[in-house]
Design a protein around this motif. Structure first.
Motif, short mmCIF file in Angstrom:
data_model
loop_
_atom_site.label_atom_id
_atom_site.label_comp_id
_atom_site.label_asym_id
_atom_site.label_seq_id
_atom_site.Cartn_x
_atom_site.Cartn_y
_atom_site.Cartn_z
N TYR A 1 0.69 -1.27 -0.05
CA TYR A 1 0.23 0.05 0.11
C TYR A 1 0.79 1.33 0.02
O TYR A 1 0.65 2.37 -0.64
N ARG A 2 1.92 1.32 0.73
CA ARG A 2 2.71 2.60 1.01
C ARG A 2 3.29 3.01 -0.21
O ARG A 2 3.25 4.30 -0.64
N PRO A 3 3.74 2.39 -1.36
CA PRO A 3 4.38 2.77 -2.42
C PRO A 3 3.56 3.52 -3.30
O PRO A 3 3.78 4.47 -4.12
N GLU A 4 2.11 3.26 -3.05
CA GLU A 4 1.14 3.78 -3.98
C GLU A 4 0.86 5.27 -3.63
O GLU A 4 0.47 6.12 -4.15
N ILE A 5 1.14 5.30 -2.11
CA ILE A 5 1.13 6.81 -1.47
C ILE A 5 2.44 7.29 -1.78
O ILE A 5 2.31 8.70 -2.37
N ASP A 6 3.36 6.64 -1.48
CA ASP A 6 4.70 7.56 -1.88
C ASP A 6 5.03 7.94 -3.21
O ASP A 6 5.61 9.06 -3.41
N ALA A 7 4.45 7.47 -4.27
CA ALA A 7 4.42 7.71 -5.41
C ALA A 7 3.94 9.23 -5.76
O ALA A 7 4.14 9.74 -6.72
N ALA A 8 2.95 9.73 -4.83
CA ALA A 8 2.24 10.93 -5.09
C ALA A 8 3.04 11.94 -4.07
O ALA A 8 2.24 13.29 -4.31
N ARG A 9 3.81 11.73 -3.20
CA ARG A 9 4.38 12.58 -2.23
C ARG A 9 5.13 13.88 -3.02
O ARG A 9 5.70 13.66 -4.30
N ARG A 10 5.10 14.74 -2.51
CA ARG A 10 5.77 16.03 -2.78
C ARG A 10 5.01 16.70 -4.22
O ARG A 10 5.73 17.37 -4.79
N GLN A 11 3.64 16.13 -4.31
CA GLN A 11 3.14 16.79 -5.13
C GLN A 11 1.52 17.61 -4.91
O GLN A 11 1.04 18.27 -5.64
N ASN A 12 1.47 17.33 -3.62
CA ASN A 12 0.17 18.15 -3.15
C ASN A 12 0.82 18.17 -1.62
O ASN A 12 0.68 17.04 -1.01
N ARG A 13 0.46 19.29 -1.05
CA ARG A 13 1.00 19.44 0.27
C ARG A 13 -0.13 18.86 1.26
O ARG A 13 0.06 18.20 2.23
N ASP A 14 -1.46 19.01 0.99
CA ASP A 14 -2.44 18.34 1.83
C ASP A 14 -2.20 16.71 2.03
O ASP A 14 -2.22 16.18 3.09
N LEU A 15 -2.10 16.10 0.96
CA LEU A 15 -1.51 14.69 0.91
C LEU A 15 -0.43 14.31 1.59
O LEU A 15 -0.40 13.52 2.45
#
Length: 550
Positions: free
Chosen positions: A457-471
């Motif tokens: 699960y975690r890589p699905e989230i990490d792939a979107a990091r640093r693209q949206n501050r709220d996320l």
């Protein structure tokens, strides 16, 4: 005699300010969110089967069939005129026409016959498209699709049944399977005293020729809920000498006789009216053991796992049809001097609904791709993701459909509209195949027993990091929170937060910026209100609304 003034002719039947007919549209090509996700997650090849079904299920003919199949629900015929037991369900011709259409387009088999990545994505989108038109027929097609992995656990049974499932066309006749052009499979698990607690089942299984896997047994007992009882066979659970076990129960025995499956009554359900659900009893019914005695739940969970993905896909279809109906209405109806869609308050409602729909699309099709995955990480993501999606999406849909209904005002509340039927369908997927608490607790167990699930699960989230501050902020909070102890009283909170975070991450990676930023601001950061349309100022509402109309 008194004299009266002559009557004035009023044009009371001139219809103005009403939207044109909805029918006659391609439900696939007019939905950019669904089309984009299907091609991304499934591959370019899925476009052909989806493109073929889209205009058919949006046609006037099929939408009329759906209305007819639900206006004339199935009827139980217990006996013939001489008093012999029939235990049959009679359906309106519209039901048979819809079943035939669904099987011709391989909703029940494409995931297993595609022989390339994306089969489950194609299956999920086909089911979602068909669910926009009619939902009841998708229940037997979903179970037929999902039965294949369970049947394959018993090779000699699979050799008889699976080819006729995968290569078959719709054949409602009651005949031995060797004489049929296609087969369907139903399910009968729950009992009065246990419900979701199937370990409390009391149906008994007695071995007739040795008690080995694949062997013949006799079943006696009562099943509180049997889905699609006119299927060619049912997968069922019963207590064998070795414990709770899984069985295949054919409606016609190998000797060519009606099996001893007695239909006690049909359920008078809130929705899903075209589909028959029954209470049944086994009175010495012929059954065949799948897998080892005592391994019933691990065996049938293969089928349940697949049907849970289909609850996500069906929910997707219900959401899209409700939103499409609402958008169609507000784009043509005028009030207070403006088209409804041009009024800021209504525009905010439509945009907010689209956010939830787009999030449901990317969520469902990413989980569907995980079902096709060959490595253990993808399988782990499928196990966790389908539980999260089954929990969260099916919880959201009832209020979603209600808000769409309100867009039509009083016209949406009367049965001439499709919205009441969609509203009755909305709770089904949350209740069937594991209700809310069952799914939330399953998520906790998966996280505790399968560390790989969270690792996938975690890589699905990490792939979107640093693209949206709220996320980024919410992801840090949730992963830190999961590091502590989480009790069963927090099961629903865990399910909700993980589902929303995954939806946000997938939108950030794949959706237009306007959609992703608005979702993260409202669903993750918590800006705006608790009802649809209560959006904060500053969102790109026009860009989001444009996605509704393709």
């Amino acid at each position: 005699m008194p004299r009266f003034a002559p009557r004035t002719s009023l044009a009371t039947h001139d219809v103005t300010n009403q939207p044109p007919d909805f029918a006659g549209r391609d439900l696939y090509r007019t939905d950019p969110a669904l089309q984009d996700a299907a091609l991304r997650e499934g591959g370019a090849w899925v476009d052909a089967p989806l493109g073929e079904l889209g205009p058919l299920v949006g046609s006037e003919e099929v939408l009329d069939l759906a209305e007819e199949a639900n206006r004339h629900p199935p009827e139980l015929v217990s006996f013939d005129r001489w008093g012999r037991r029939l235990d049959e369900v009679r359906f309106h011709p519209a039901y048979h026409a819809l079943m035939g259409l669904g099987m011709r387009h391989r909703i029940h088999s494409l995931a297993w016959t595609a022989d390339r990545p994306g089969g489950h994505v194609a299956h999920a989108v086909l089911l979602a498209l068909f669910s926009q038109a009619e939902q009841g027929t998708m229940c037997p097609l979903s179970m037929t699709h999902a039965s294949v992995p369970a049947l394959r656990r018993q090779p000699e049974l699979a050799a008889l049944w699976v080819p006729r499932i995968l290569d078959g066309t719709y054949d409602p006749s009651l005949r031995p399977i060797a004489e049929k052009s296609g087969l369907t499979i139903g399910m009968a698990m729950t009992e009065k005293q246990g419900g979701s607690d199937v370990r409390a089942n009391t149906t008994r299984a007695s071995a007739l020729d040795g008690g080995r896997p694949g062997a013949r047994y006799r079943l006696d007992g009562h099943k509180w809920f049997c889905s699609a009882p006119m299927s060619d066979a049912l997968l069922t659970l019963a207590q064998a000498p070795g414990g709770l076990s899984c069985f295949l129960v054919p409606r016609i025995t190998p000797e060519g006789e009606r099996n001893a499956i007695h239909l006690m009554r049909l359920k008078d359900k809130l929705g899903n009216r075209s589909n028959a659900s029954a209470e049944i009893e086994y009175h010495g019914a012929t059954a065949f053991l799948i897998g080892e005695e005592g391994r019933g739940i691990p065996t049938i969970i293969d089928m349940v796992h697949g049907t849970r993905l289909d609850t996500m896909a069906s929910t997707l279809g219900i959401m899209r049809m409700a939103l499409a109906q609402a958008a169609h209405h507000v784009a043509h109806r005028r009030a207070f001097g403006k088209v409804l869609l041009d009024q800021p308050a209504m525009r905010a409602v439509v945009a907010d609904l689209q956010l939830d729909y787009e999030a449901a699309v990317v969520f469902t099709l990413r989980v569907a791709r995980a079902f096709d995955g060959a490595d253990e990480n993808e399988r782990a993501l499928a196990r966790l993701g389908v539980a999260l999606g089954k929990y969260w999406l099916t919880k959201r849909v009832a209020n979603f459909v209600y808000e769409c209904m309100e867009c039509l005002g009083g016209a949406g509340y009367v049965e001439d509209s499709v919205l009441p039927r969609l509203y009755r369908e909305a709770p089904i997927n949350a209740i069937w195949e594991g209700s809310g608490n069952v799914m939330a607790l399953d998520i906790l167990r998966t996280l505790a027993r399968e560390p790989r699930a969270l690792e996938a699960y975690r890589p699905e989230i990490d792939a979107a990091r640093r693209q949206n501050r709220d996320l980024d902020q919410v992801a840090t909070e949730i992963f830190g929170w999961l590091g502590g102890s989480t009790g069963e009283d927090q099961a629903r909170l865990v399910a909700e937060r993980l589902a929303l975070l995954l939806q946000g991450a997938l939108l950030v990676r794949h959706a237009p910026t306007a959609v992703a930023d608005a979702f993260c601001a409202t669903r993750l950061r918590g800006d705006g209100g608790r009802s649809y349309g209560a959006l904060p100022h500053g969102l790109d509402v026009d860009a989001i609304v444009g996605r509704v109309f393709g």
